[in-house]
Write a protein that holds these residues in place. Structure first.
Motif, PDB file in Angstrom:
ATOM      1  N   ARG A   7      12.502  -6.854  14.477  1.00  0.00           N
ATOM      2  CA  ARG A   7      11.532  -7.775  13.898  1.00  0.00           C
ATOM      3  C   ARG A   7      11.103  -7.368  12.486  1.00  0.00           C
ATOM      4  N   ILE A   8      11.589  -6.234  12.016  1.00  0.00           N
ATOM      5  CA  ILE A   8      11.183  -5.753  10.695  1.00  0.00           C
ATOM      6  C   ILE A   8      11.787  -6.627   9.596  1.00  0.00           C
ATOM      7  N   ILE A   9      10.945  -7.069   8.672  1.00  0.00           N
ATOM      8  CA  ILE A   9      11.412  -7.863   7.543  1.00  0.00           C
ATOM      9  C   ILE A   9      11.302  -7.108   6.226  1.00  0.00           C
ATOM     10  N   ASP A  10      10.570  -6.031   6.235  1.00  0.00           N
ATOM     11  CA  ASP A  10      10.277  -5.326   4.987  1.00  0.00           C
ATOM     12  C   ASP A  10       9.774  -3.933   5.328  1.00  0.00           C
ATOM     13  N   MET A  11      10.234  -2.939   4.571  1.00  0.00           N
ATOM     14  CA  MET A  11       9.690  -1.598   4.714  1.00  0.00           C
ATOM     15  C   MET A  11       9.366  -1.053   3.339  1.00  0.00           C
ATOM     16  N   GLY A  12       8.472  -0.098   3.295  1.00  0.00           N
ATOM     17  CA  GLY A  12       8.109   0.420   1.991  1.00  0.00           C
ATOM     18  C   GLY A  12       7.329   1.712   2.058  1.00  0.00           C
ATOM     19  N   TRP A  13       6.950   2.179   0.882  1.00  0.00           N
ATOM     20  CA  TRP A  13       6.172   3.393   0.741  1.00  0.00           C
ATOM     21  C   TRP A  13       4.930   3.106  -0.104  1.00  0.00           C
ATOM     22  N   TYR A  14       3.826   3.676   0.334  1.00  0.00           N
ATOM     23  CA  TYR A  14       2.572   3.637  -0.408  1.00  0.00           C
ATOM     24  C   TYR A  14       2.116   5.074  -0.593  1.00  0.00           C
ATOM     25  N   HIS A  15       1.259   5.319  -1.577  1.00  0.00           N
ATOM     26  CA  HIS A  15       0.660   6.641  -1.652  1.00  0.00           C
ATOM     27  C   HIS A  15      -0.838   6.530  -1.914  1.00  0.00           C
ATOM     28  N   GLN A  16      -1.525   7.596  -1.502  1.00  0.00           N
ATOM     29  CA  GLN A  16      -2.974   7.650  -1.661  1.00  0.00           C
ATOM     30  C   GLN A  16      -3.359   9.035  -2.157  1.00  0.00           C
ATOM     31  N   ALA A  17      -3.856   9.074  -3.381  1.00  0.00           N
ATOM     32  CA  ALA A  17      -4.332  10.322  -3.961  1.00  0.00           C
ATOM     33  C   ALA A  17      -5.796  10.531  -3.566  1.00  0.00           C
ATOM     34  N   PRO A  18      -6.272  11.763  -3.606  1.00  0.00           N
ATOM     35  CA  PRO A  18      -7.668  12.029  -3.235  1.00  0.00           C
ATOM     36  C   PRO A  18      -8.645  11.196  -4.048  1.00  0.00           C
ATOM     37  N   GLY A  19      -9.553  10.532  -3.364  1.00  0.00           N
ATOM     38  CA  GLY A  19     -10.573   9.731  -4.036  1.00  0.00           C
ATOM     39  C   GLY A  19     -10.098   8.388  -4.550  1.00  0.00           C
ATOM     40  N   LYS A  20      -8.848   8.051  -4.254  1.00  0.00           N
ATOM     41  CA  LYS A  20      -8.306   6.771  -4.738  1.00  0.00           C
ATOM     42  C   LYS A  20      -7.854   5.905  -3.568  1.00  0.00           C
ATOM     43  N   GLU A  21      -7.641   4.636  -3.864  1.00  0.00           N
ATOM     44  CA  GLU A  21      -7.163   3.717  -2.845  1.00  0.00           C
ATOM     45  C   GLU A  21      -5.656   3.881  -2.655  1.00  0.00           C
ATOM     46  N   ARG A  22      -5.199   3.426  -1.506  1.00  0.00           N
ATOM     47  CA  ARG A  22      -3.763   3.451  -1.227  1.00  0.00           C
ATOM     48  C   ARG A  22      -3.064   2.437  -2.138  1.00  0.00           C
ATOM     49  N   GLU A  23      -1.958   2.863  -2.725  1.00  0.00           N
ATOM     50  CA  GLU A  23      -1.251   2.019  -3.694  1.00  0.00           C
ATOM     51  C   GLU A  23       0.215   1.882  -3.316  1.00  0.00           C
ATOM     52  N   LEU A  24       0.770   0.742  -3.667  1.00  0.00           N
ATOM     53  CA  LEU A  24       2.187   0.487  -3.414  1.00  0.00           C
ATOM     54  C   LEU A  24       3.055   1.359  -4.311  1.00  0.00           C
ATOM     55  N   VAL A  25       4.118   1.912  -3.733  1.00  0.00           N
ATOM     56  CA  VAL A  25       5.111   2.650  -4.509  1.00  0.00           C
ATOM     57  C   VAL A  25       6.415   1.866  -4.594  1.00  0.00           C
ATOM     58  N   ALA A  26       6.941   1.464  -3.446  1.00  0.00           N
ATOM     59  CA  ALA A  26       8.230   0.779  -3.425  1.00  0.00           C
ATOM     60  C   ALA A  26       8.402   0.041  -2.109  1.00  0.00           C
ATOM     61  N   THR A  27       9.189  -1.037  -2.150  1.00  0.00           N
ATOM     62  CA  THR A  27       9.518  -1.771  -0.938  1.00  0.00           C
ATOM     63  C   THR A  27      10.989  -2.142  -0.943  1.00  0.00           C
ATOM     64  N   ILE A  28      11.512  -2.386   0.254  1.00  0.00           N
ATOM     65  CA  ILE A  28      12.870  -2.884   0.407  1.00  0.00           C
ATOM     66  C   ILE A  28      12.866  -3.888   1.551  1.00  0.00           C
ATOM     67  N   SER A  29      13.454  -5.050   1.308  1.00  0.00           N
ATOM     68  CA  SER A  29      13.510  -6.071   2.350  1.00  0.00           C
ATOM     69  C   SER A  29      14.727  -5.834   3.229  1.00  0.00           C
ATOM     70  N   ASN A  30      14.789  -6.546   4.360  1.00  0.00           N
ATOM     71  CA  ASN A  30      15.936  -6.351   5.242  1.00  0.00           C
ATOM     72  C   ASN A  30      17.203  -6.982   4.682  1.00  0.00           C
ATOM     73  N   SER A  31      17.089  -7.678   3.544  1.00  0.00           N
ATOM     74  CA  SER A  31      18.285  -8.159   2.848  1.00  0.00           C
ATOM     75  C   SER A  31      18.641  -7.255   1.680  1.00  0.00           C
ATOM     76  N   GLY A  32      17.890  -6.157   1.522  1.00  0.00           N
ATOM     77  CA  GLY A  32      18.222  -5.172   0.506  1.00  0.00           C
ATOM     78  C   GLY A  32      17.550  -5.353  -0.838  1.00  0.00           C
ATOM     79  N   VAL A  33      16.651  -6.308  -0.956  1.00  0.00           N
ATOM     80  CA  VAL A  33      15.949  -6.512  -2.224  1.00  0.00           C
ATOM     81  C   VAL A  33      14.880  -5.429  -2.367  1.00  0.00           C
ATOM     82  N   THR A  34      14.895  -4.758  -3.502  1.00  0.00           N
ATOM     83  CA  THR A  34      13.969  -3.645  -3.718  1.00  0.00           C
ATOM     84  C   THR A  34      12.946  -3.960  -4.800  1.00  0.00           C
ATOM     85  N   HIS A  35      11.833  -3.281  -4.703  1.00  0.00           N
ATOM     86  CA  HIS A  35      10.789  -3.372  -5.720  1.00  0.00           C
ATOM     87  C   HIS A  35      10.206  -1.980  -5.905  1.00  0.00           C
ATOM     88  N   ILE A  36      10.090  -1.553  -7.158  1.00  0.00           N
ATOM     89  CA  ILE A  36       9.486  -0.266  -7.494  1.00  0.00           C
ATOM     90  C   ILE A  36       8.295  -0.548  -8.402  1.00  0.00           C
TER      91      ILE A  36
END
Length: 125
Positions: A30-59
């Motif tokens: 059922r997965i359509i998209d996977m990705g990575w986020y990061h959260q530094a101390p005192g900051k909000e979680r932020e998007l790093v990169a994603t990849i769709s199940n068709s291979g489309v990437t975003h950095i």
């Protein structure tokens, strides 16, 4: 339900490299998209990169040219290759997966989001 298990974090010197892995299990079809986020101390979680199940990437712009996301393809492992690491890359990195499921022909799709437990990346001399 989808379970995500991250690995590969650690301590690295500025300019070094690390590769993070995220293994998905459970209802991975059922997965359509996977990705990575990061959260530094005192900051909000932020998007790093994603990849769709068709291979489309975003950095995200601040990581372009240094980070690469790969893998996916419906339910296996996603990787984040991080090169030329900087001190500002220090954070807890979280794997994310989005699923989509339509329970019946006339039903609205159900979209859910899952998170891993996080892996620490520290960039320091």
């Amino acid at each position: 339900q989808v379970q995500l298990q991250e690995s590969g974090g650690g301590l690295v010197q500025p300019g070094g490299s690390l590769r993070l892995s995220c293994a998905a299990s459970g209802r991975t079809s059922r997965i359509i998209d996977m990705g990575w986020y990061h959260q530094a101390p005192g900051k909000e979680r932020e998007l790093v990169a994603t990849i769709s199940n068709s291979g489309v990437t975003h950095i995200t712009d601040s990581k372009k040219g240094r980070f690469t996301i790969s893998g996916g393809n419906v339910g296996n492992t996603v990787y984040l290759q991080m090169n030329s690491l900087k001190a500002e890359d220090t954070a807890v990195y979280y794997c994310n997966a989005k699923t989509r499921f339509v329970p019946c022909i006339e039903c609205n799709p159900i979209v859910r989001e899952y998170w891993g437990q996080g892996t620490q990346v520290t960039v320091s001399p």
